[in-house]
Design a protein around this motif. Structure first.
Motif, PDB file in Angstrom:
ATOM      1  N   VAL A  67       0.841  -1.189   0.000  1.00  0.00           N
ATOM      2  CA  VAL A  67       0.000   0.000   0.000  1.00  0.00           C
ATOM      3  C   VAL A  67       0.881   1.245   0.000  1.00  0.00           C
ATOM      4  O   VAL A  67       1.962   1.238   0.593  1.00  0.00           O
ATOM      5  N   THR A  68       0.419   2.317  -0.643  1.00  0.00           N
ATOM      6  CA  THR A  68       1.096   3.606  -0.595  1.00  0.00           C
ATOM      7  C   THR A  68       0.195   4.585   0.151  1.00  0.00           C
ATOM      8  O   THR A  68      -0.991   4.713  -0.164  1.00  0.00           O
ATOM      9  N   LEU A  69       0.775   5.270   1.145  1.00  0.00           N
ATOM     10  CA  LEU A  69       0.016   6.222   1.977  1.00  0.00           C
ATOM     11  C   LEU A  69       0.772   7.533   2.123  1.00  0.00           C
ATOM     12  O   LEU A  69       2.003   7.556   2.062  1.00  0.00           O
ATOM     13  N   ARG A  70       0.028   8.602   2.399  1.00  0.00           N
ATOM     14  CA  ARG A  70       0.660   9.889   2.707  1.00  0.00           C
ATOM     15  C   ARG A  70       1.382   9.784   4.048  1.00  0.00           C
ATOM     16  O   ARG A  70       0.884   9.175   4.995  1.00  0.00           O
ATOM     17  N   ALA A  71       2.543  10.387   4.137  1.00  0.00           N
ATOM     18  CA  ALA A  71       3.354  10.330   5.363  1.00  0.00           C
ATOM     19  C   ALA A  71       2.638  10.989   6.532  1.00  0.00           C
ATOM     20  O   ALA A  71       2.683  10.493   7.660  1.00  0.00           O
ATOM     21  N   ASP A  72       1.957  12.106   6.266  1.00  0.00           N
ATOM     22  CA  ASP A  72       1.292  12.826   7.359  1.00  0.00           C
ATOM     23  C   ASP A  72       0.141  12.021   7.965  1.00  0.00           C
ATOM     24  O   ASP A  72      -0.170  12.165   9.147  1.00  0.00           O
ATOM     25  N   ARG A 105       8.876   2.098   3.417  1.00  0.00           N
ATOM     26  CA  ARG A 105       9.957   2.826   2.761  1.00  0.00           C
ATOM     27  C   ARG A 105       9.422   4.190   2.383  1.00  0.00           C
ATOM     28  O   ARG A 105       8.334   4.306   1.815  1.00  0.00           O
ATOM     29  N   LYS A 106      10.172   5.230   2.708  1.00  0.00           N
ATOM     30  CA  LYS A 106       9.752   6.590   2.402  1.00  0.00           C
ATOM     31  C   LYS A 106       9.997   6.848   0.916  1.00  0.00           C
ATOM     32  O   LYS A 106      11.075   6.554   0.398  1.00  0.00           O
ATOM     33  N   ILE A 107       8.986   7.386   0.248  1.00  0.00           N
ATOM     34  CA  ILE A 107       9.101   7.724  -1.171  1.00  0.00           C
ATOM     35  C   ILE A 107       8.520   9.114  -1.395  1.00  0.00           C
ATOM     36  O   ILE A 107       7.846   9.654  -0.513  1.00  0.00           O
ATOM     37  N   HIS A 111       5.661  15.276  -5.645  1.00  0.00           N
ATOM     38  CA  HIS A 111       6.183  16.254  -4.673  1.00  0.00           C
ATOM     39  C   HIS A 111       5.539  16.129  -3.295  1.00  0.00           C
ATOM     40  O   HIS A 111       5.455  17.099  -2.546  1.00  0.00           O
ATOM     41  N   LYS A 112       5.048  14.932  -2.960  1.00  0.00           N
ATOM     42  CA  LYS A 112       4.453  14.683  -1.644  1.00  0.00           C
ATOM     43  C   LYS A 112       5.170  13.505  -1.003  1.00  0.00           C
ATOM     44  O   LYS A 112       5.466  12.506  -1.661  1.00  0.00           O
TER      45      LYS A 112
END
Length: 130
Positions: A67-72, A105-107, A111-112
């Motif tokens: 899954v890909t999620l917003r860091a915030d 893993r941070k991606i 630009h987010k």
């Protein structure tokens, strides 16, 4: 000569041995519990609690295995990426940090800041401990 005249927890008058501090086992236990609550949280407990919280959050959001999620969004829930148990590097050289069986893993996408979440798979080699 008596060192203590009253129970340190309930303040009842003490009888018996001269070095007695508590009137019974329950008062002794309650006093020790009370003192432990006053003292600041130990380093080990802070780390363990954060690891448990991180795992809970990753498990909650990673229902599909990838899954890909917003860091915030993760940080709002209390996720701290500095606390992890091991890492795994894929063939492309990308490093995933794991909290037990849940990895991230941070991606950067559009630009987010985002996190790519994965789950430990059998094809992955043994985890590299810190």
């Amino acid at each position: 000569m008596r060192f203590y005249t009253h129970c340190q927890y309930c303040k009842a008058e003490l009888t018996g041995r001269t070095d007695k501090k508590f009137c019974d086992v329950q008062c002794k236990s309650a006093y020790q519990y009370q003192q432990a609550k006053i003292q600041p949280e130990r380093f080990y407990n802070k780390v363990d609690n954060q690891l448990k919280l991180n795992r809970k959050i990753l498990k909650e959001f990673n229902k599909g295995g990838k899954v890909t999620l917003r860091a915030d969004l993760l940080k709002e829930k209390g996720f701290n990426p500095n606390f992890f148990t091991h890492y795994w590097k894929n063939q492309k050289g990308e490093v995933y940090l794991f909290v037990y069986e849940y990895g991230f893993r941070k991606i950067e996408e559009n630009h987010k800041n985002k996190y790519l979440l994965i789950q430990w798979q059998s094809y992955m080699e043994q985890p590299k401990s810190l």
